[in-house]
Design a protein around this motif. Sequence first.
Motif, PDB file in Angstrom:
ATOM      1  N   THR A 181      34.729  27.811  32.918  1.00 53.49           N
ATOM      2  CA  THR A 181      34.404  28.711  33.942  1.00 53.49           C
ATOM      3  C   THR A 181      35.805  29.664  33.983  1.00 53.49           C
ATOM      4  O   THR A 181      36.916  29.431  33.673  1.00 53.49           O
ATOM      5  N   CYS A 182      35.549  30.929  34.546  1.00 55.54           N
ATOM      6  CA  CYS A 182      36.769  31.696  34.574  1.00 55.54           C
ATOM      7  C   CYS A 182      37.967  31.117  35.601  1.00 55.54           C
ATOM      8  O   CYS A 182      39.010  31.249  35.183  1.00 55.54           O
TER       9      CYS A 182
ATOM     10  N   TYR B 209      44.035  38.402  33.985  1.00 56.58           N
ATOM     11  CA  TYR B 209      43.232  39.720  34.516  1.00 56.58           C
ATOM     12  C   TYR B 209      42.017  39.389  34.578  1.00 56.58           C
ATOM     13  O   TYR B 209      40.917  40.579  34.795  1.00 56.58           O
ATOM     14  N   GLY B 210      41.471  38.069  34.739  1.00 55.84           N
ATOM     15  CA  GLY B 210      40.001  37.849  35.015  1.00 55.84           C
ATOM     16  C   GLY B 210      39.389  37.699  33.696  1.00 55.84           C
ATOM     17  O   GLY B 210      39.927  37.918  32.457  1.00 55.84           O
ATOM     18  N   CYS B 211      37.902  37.447  33.581  1.00 55.35           N
ATOM     19  CA  CYS B 211      37.394  37.229  32.290  1.00 55.35           C
ATOM     20  C   CYS B 211      35.841  37.369  32.685  1.00 55.35           C
ATOM     21  O   CYS B 211      35.262  37.875  33.554  1.00 55.35           O
ATOM     22  N   GLU B 212      35.148  37.170  31.518  1.00 51.55           N
ATOM     23  CA  GLU B 212      33.701  37.021  31.335  1.00 51.55           C
ATOM     24  C   GLU B 212      33.228  35.952  30.487  1.00 51.55           C
ATOM     25  O   GLU B 212      33.949  35.410  29.943  1.00 51.55           O
TER      26      GLU B 212
ATOM     27  N   GLN C 106      35.927  34.315  27.753  1.00 47.00           N
ATOM     28  CA  GLN C 106      36.485  35.435  27.411  1.00 47.00           C
ATOM     29  C   GLN C 106      37.707  36.088  28.169  1.00 47.00           C
ATOM     30  O   GLN C 106      37.054  36.494  29.052  1.00 47.00           O
ATOM     31  N   CYS C 107      38.904  35.703  28.048  1.00 49.75           N
ATOM     32  CA  CYS C 107      39.710  36.727  28.975  1.00 49.75           C
ATOM     33  C   CYS C 107      39.753  38.269  28.551  1.00 49.75           C
ATOM     34  O   CYS C 107      39.473  38.410  27.526  1.00 49.75           O
ATOM     35  N   LEU C 108      39.910  38.969  29.581  1.00 48.73           N
ATOM     36  CA  LEU C 108      39.615  40.338  29.399  1.00 48.73           C
ATOM     37  C   LEU C 108      41.184  40.962  29.928  1.00 48.73           C
ATOM     38  O   LEU C 108      41.981  40.537  30.461  1.00 48.73           O
TER      39      LEU C 108
ATOM     40  N   THR D  85      46.842  35.666  28.442  1.00 47.62           N
ATOM     41  CA  THR D  85      47.818  36.663  28.916  1.00 47.62           C
ATOM     42  C   THR D  85      47.484  37.998  28.048  1.00 47.62           C
ATOM     43  O   THR D  85      47.201  37.659  26.906  1.00 47.62           O
ATOM     44  N   CYS D  86      47.906  39.160  28.622  1.00 48.85           N
ATOM     45  CA  CYS D  86      47.645  40.376  27.813  1.00 48.85           C
ATOM     46  C   CYS D  86      48.920  41.039  27.598  1.00 48.85           C
ATOM     47  O   CYS D  86      50.015  40.754  28.329  1.00 48.85           O
ATOM     48  N   ILE D  87      49.203  41.435  26.329  1.00 50.21           N
ATOM     49  CA  ILE D  87      50.425  42.128  25.850  1.00 50.21           C
ATOM     50  C   ILE D  87      50.131  43.435  25.640  1.00 50.21           C
ATOM     51  O   ILE D  87      49.109  43.925  25.000  1.00 50.21           O
TER      52      ILE D  87
END
Length: 197
Positions: free
Chosen positions: A75-76, A83-86, A93-95, A109-111
């Motif tokens: 689960t998320c 930054y949250g997910c679906e 899947q992370c968003l 994490t987002c790059i």
Amino acid sequence: ATCGHGCKYGECTGPNKCKCFPGFTGKTCNQDLNECGLKPRPCEHRCMNTHGSYKCYCLNGYMLMPDGTCASSKTCAMVNCQYGCEELKGQVQCLCPSGGLQLGPNGRTCIDIDECSTGKAVCSYNRRCVNTFGSFYCKCQLGYELKYTSGHYNCVDVNECVTNTHRCNLHAECLNTQGSFQCKCKQGYRGSGFDCA
């Protein structure tokens, strides 16, 4: 109230009448109640009877919730995305909140995507690209400044000779050019314009 045989796991409520504590059964409340055999079953996946109680277990990839149900551990909340997910078909899947960001190697994490070096950014001829985290912006080229003229913003040439930002020699003339300037030694002097003798 008197119970001749006693009430092992309960209390005597009337002549030879026992009221059993939860998890026990029988005339004298001496038998363990097998909650796993009750209908409806108290556990969603696996149930294990214990003395006076029971325990719920979940299959692999699931986690036990306070109400005895089993929820997918994917689960998320469990994945810990930056930054949250679906959740799609049991997969998480992370968003990333912007098209200028991409998921890093850890998938959480987002790059930043450098739009300026990848050529994704398009700036007009007199502007240069400046990368920011998750995006970019177009800045006036050196020698130009942003000015609001005839209803919109434009990059206009800076007249270094007027703004006195040139580095011409004291014995040189400053000549403004598009985006820059030139220095020319005055009559009777020789040199580059930055050095005049």
